[in-house]
Design an enzyme around this catalytic site. Structure first.
Site, PDB file in Angstrom:
ATOM      1  N   ASN A 288      -1.472   2.578   9.790  1.00 47.13           N
ATOM      2  CA  ASN A 288      -0.435   3.574  10.017  1.00 47.13           C
ATOM      3  C   ASN A 288      -0.156   4.409   8.774  1.00 47.13           C
ATOM      4  O   ASN A 288      -0.566   4.085   7.665  1.00 47.13           O
ATOM      5  CB  ASN A 288       0.856   2.874  10.439  1.00 47.13           C
ATOM      6  CG  ASN A 288       1.283   1.836   9.416  1.00 47.13           C
ATOM      7  OD1 ASN A 288       0.776   0.713   9.434  1.00 47.13           O
ATOM      8  ND2 ASN A 288       2.194   2.182   8.518  1.00 47.13           N
ATOM      9  N   ASP A 333       4.009   3.742  13.883  1.00 48.16           N
ATOM     10  CA  ASP A 333       3.354   2.545  13.358  1.00 48.16           C
ATOM     11  C   ASP A 333       2.234   2.084  14.282  1.00 48.16           C
ATOM     12  O   ASP A 333       1.984   0.890  14.448  1.00 48.16           O
ATOM     13  CB  ASP A 333       4.369   1.416  13.133  1.00 48.16           C
ATOM     14  CG  ASP A 333       3.793   0.242  12.333  1.00 48.16           C
ATOM     15  OD1 ASP A 333       2.699   0.385  11.761  1.00 48.16           O
ATOM     16  OD2 ASP A 333       4.434  -0.821  12.286  1.00 48.16           O
ATOM     17  N   VAL A 572       6.171 -12.941   9.320  1.00 49.27           N
ATOM     18  CA  VAL A 572       7.319 -12.089   9.599  1.00 49.27           C
ATOM     19  C   VAL A 572       7.396 -11.729  11.075  1.00 49.27           C
ATOM     20  O   VAL A 572       6.395 -11.508  11.732  1.00 49.27           O
ATOM     21  CB  VAL A 572       7.216 -10.822   8.740  1.00 49.27           C
ATOM     22  CG1 VAL A 572       8.247  -9.792   9.156  1.00 49.27           C
ATOM     23  CG2 VAL A 572       7.422 -11.193   7.279  1.00 49.27           C
TER      24      VAL A 572
END
Length: 733
Positions: A288, A333, A572
């Site tokens: 991205n 993204d 994450v």
């Protein structure tokens, strides 16, 4: 549209003092504990002819085509009912396993958190050696998605490992000792490596991550023998005043505007790299833009080459051959770094050599491998950002208003994508591509350029979760279309969905297809499934006690077929995607299954949750400020609404010692050596106090819910947890 330039030819181990004490040691290799089976060098010939060795899993996707299809068929639709656990291997942490193991001549090689590598006997799971590259724990702050690693590459008698701090290390396959090590990135910049290297023709190909932290993407090739840099291809142009590396970058610069290089620009090659042995081409998936918001990084427009592109390179020189940009001027993204699969198929009456790609944008792309021409682009999930692709130009037709220019918008897919890094699989027997699909949208509310603040060491996207109108619109969108997840079978030759099965939670694992006409997939709610490859019927399942995120592999030892997979939450944005585990998260494991396997996992022992500390003297406004700061800087690892998964501490259940040292940990870096970063560059004491007050407030809310009894408390707990699961995907500032 394919354009042709002439070729010249990260979960954090917070609060663990032991890890801090070990963080300053040099590269460590543990001597073999038991004798390793005899192993032959891995050569290009072996990799090209991987189907002749169905007992092995020689590379990340098993073979150069990266189909993740095993020719083994001992375990099939009838015999799968007798599949049982053969052995399991306990890793040394619970920060997340995203590795695809290699299996070479009876030995399994895999990676774990902090870029550690392991070798075990593939028949028994006995440890042969362990290698620790001693990644500095302070690196955690600029690791996008936890301290995870996705795997190794093999060539000759060596393995190759990319580390979180940007090194490429060659490891002796027998002894587990380092042979050479080279720094592939600028250590003063926020680069990281979590992806598996690829190897061909004696060269090791490696990319990197870090775009949101201000980096410029590239891919490099190193000599497998010496570690010498052979070539480097930058995916986006740098500062024009410094000159361009080649004519390709000069032409790419014409598709950018403003001073994009001040933000890094992005375009990192953090995952998919595929070598085409038939055409002798290397394909890279480009990431991205950085920041994501295109109006900040490139005011005035432009396609921003080579963001969100598949690029073909000469593997010997790194020279540009062709590219296809899937999402010009991407602003959501929508990386193109997800797995690429090579196949030979019949398409509209002709045999074509194709790349099959199902990245975050929500479309399945069929791309001609010779030329880069787009053959097909059809949605495999809910898509609102584009209505379709113009096949004359190869460009998407964007839907007005979905680029959140001047007005917030709810967009599908979310920034997490319709399919992320979790590997997919292709079966030449069925002609189906099996995709771990995520059907979910999110609100985008831009931060306009004058108000944009670029923070080093922290995520920079250029949008935020809005309030008021955007929240209302998002709430309505979620009522109309709740997040869903499926295992989806895509009929490649007919460009349509063949079947799909639902999962109860989002963010499920990668996929393996086998000649036994089975598809194996792990789920975020702690199951490993075997599914009929033709119909999608679930034929077998096993309780893994933990989430399964990567793709399984299959191999054979002593005439017995095994299916193995890495098990464990972490990384994450994986918090809140399964059961309400709270502080419970067992050590991550490798689990191997075979027919007649009779091993069993140890019983689950959930720890007691401590009583919440006394509330702080904080106003409602201060607690709300603490929540906003927590969402901005903490939720990426500790979970939305402070609901964690146990891979890092759940902030609702901290022991008193951590409350007593809260400010020292967050501002002074008391636990930086264990992986908990310091935030004194963006927070002050008042900020930390408000965050602490919010965390304690959440602890009391959770405690009150746990004290209630009956169906009403259960319902409220489930609703709170489900809401956190949804919101956790959108707290990427």
């Amino acid at each position: 549209m394919a354009l042709y330039f002439p070729p010249a030819r990260a979960g954090l181990p917070v609060f663990f003092l032991l890890a801090a004490a070990l963080a300053s040691v040099a590269l460590v290799g543990t001597a073999p504990a038991v004798a390793a089976p005899v192993s032959l060098p891995v050569t290009g010939e072996r990799l090209v002819a991987a189907d002749a060795e169905p007992q092995n899993w020689l590379s990340y996707g098993r073979d150069y085509a990266e189909q993740r299809f095993s020719p083994l068929a001992q375990v099939d639709r009838q015999s799968v009912q007798d599949l049982g656990l053969a052995w399991y291997f306990e890793s040394d942490n619970h920060l997340g396993l995203e590795t695809t193991p290699l299996v070479i001549d009876g030995v399994m090689y895999f990676t774990g958190a902090w870029s550690k590598a392991f070798a075990v006997n593939a028949r028994t799971g006995e440890l042969l050696w362990r290698f620790d590259p001693q990644v500095p724990r302070s690196k955690s702050i600029t690791a996008c998605c936890g301290a995870i690693n996705r795997g190794l590459a093999a060539w000759g008698e060596r393995l190759f490992l990319g580390t979180l701090d940007g090194r490429l290390i060659a490891i002796d396959r027998v002894s587990g000792e380092a042979v050479w090590s080279t720094q592939t990135t600028d250590p003063d910049k926020a680069y990281s490596i979590t992806g598996a290297p690829r190897v061909a023709k004696g060269l090791v190909f490696i990319g990197n991550g870090g775009s949101e932290f201000g980096t410029r993407g590239y891919v490099s090739a190193y000599s497998a023998e010496t570690g010498e840099l052979r070539w480097r291809f930058y995916t986006i142009p740098g500062n024009p005043e410094d000159g361009f590396e080649n004519e390709v970058m000069a032409r790419a610069a014409a598709t950018w505007n403003g001073q994009w290089w001040q933000y890094g620009g992005g375009g990192t090659v953090w995952d998919s790299i595929v070598y085409d042995a038939e055409l002798d081409q290397l394909y890279i998936g480009v990431g991205n833009g950085a920041p994501h918001n295109r109006r900040i990084r490139s005011p005035g427009g432009g396609d921003n080459l080579f963001l969100s592109s598949v690029v073909a390179l000469d593997p010997d020189t790194g020279d540009y051959l062709w590219h296809y940009q899937e999402v010009p001027a991407e602003t959501w993204d929508y990386t193109a770094t997800q797995q690429m699969t090579l196949a030979d198929i019949e398409w509209q009456g002709q045999q074509r050599k194709v790349i099959i790609h199902a990245p975050k944008s929500g479309f399945v792309y069929l791309i001609d491998r010779h030329t880069g021409k787009l053959l097909s682009a059809e949605p495999y999930t809910t898509v609102t950002w584009a209505s379709h692709y113009d096949m004359d130009t190869g460009r998407p037709v964007e839907v007005e208003g979905q680029d959140y220019d001047g007005e917030a918008a709810v967009v599908f897919p979310s920034a997490s994508g319709g399919h992320n890094w979790h590997p997919m699989a292709y079966s030449p027997r069925t002609g189906y591509l099996y995709i771990p699909e995520l059907d979910m949208g999110m609100p985008f509310d831009e931060v306009k350029a004058p108000d944009y603040r670029h923070l080093k060491r922290h995520f920079n996207t250029g949008y935020e979760i809005g309030s008021g109108t955007v929240s209302q619109r998002f709430g309505q969108a979620m009522m109309d279309h709740l997040p869903k997840a499926h295992l989806l079978a895509w009929d490649v030759e007919n460009a349509r969905i063949a079947w799909k099965i639902p999962h109860p939670n989002i963010h499920n694992g990668g996929v393996l297809a086998t000649a036994g006409d089975l598809v194996f997939q792990g789920t975020s709610d702690g199951r490993l499934l075997a599914v009929d490859a033709h119909s999608g019927e679930v034929l077998w399942q096993f309780d893994t006690q933990n989430s399964v995120l990567p793709g399984p592999v299959s191999y054979q030892v002593d005439g017995e077929q095994y299916v193995a997979v890495a098990v464990g939450r972490g990384g994450v944005l994986t918090s809140n995607t399964g059961k309400d585990y709270g502080t419970y998260n067992p050590n991550n494991r490798i689990m191997a299954f075979k027919l007649g396997g009779s091993a069993s996992l140890p019983p689950v022992e959930k720890p007691e949750r401590p009583l919440p500390p006394a509330r702080m003297a904080a106003t409602e406004a201060e607690i709300l400020d603490g929540r906003a700061l927590f969402d901005r800087f903490c939720a990426r690892c500790h979970g939305a609404n402070a609901v964690g998964d146990g891979s890092v501490p759940d902030m609702r259940y901290l022991e008193p010692v951590w409350h007593e040292n809260f400010e020292a940990i967050v501002l002074e870096g008391l636990m930086e050596g264990a992986g908990m970063p310091r935030f004194d560059d963006v927070l002050d004491k008042d900020d930390v106090r408000n965050i602490h007050a919010y965390v304690i407030d959440r602890a009391h809310e959770d405690y009150a819910l746990r004290q209630e009894s009956g169906w009403w408390a259960s319902l409220k707990n489930a609703a709170a947890h489900a809401g956190a699961r949804v919101v956790s995907w959108f707290l990427r500032p």
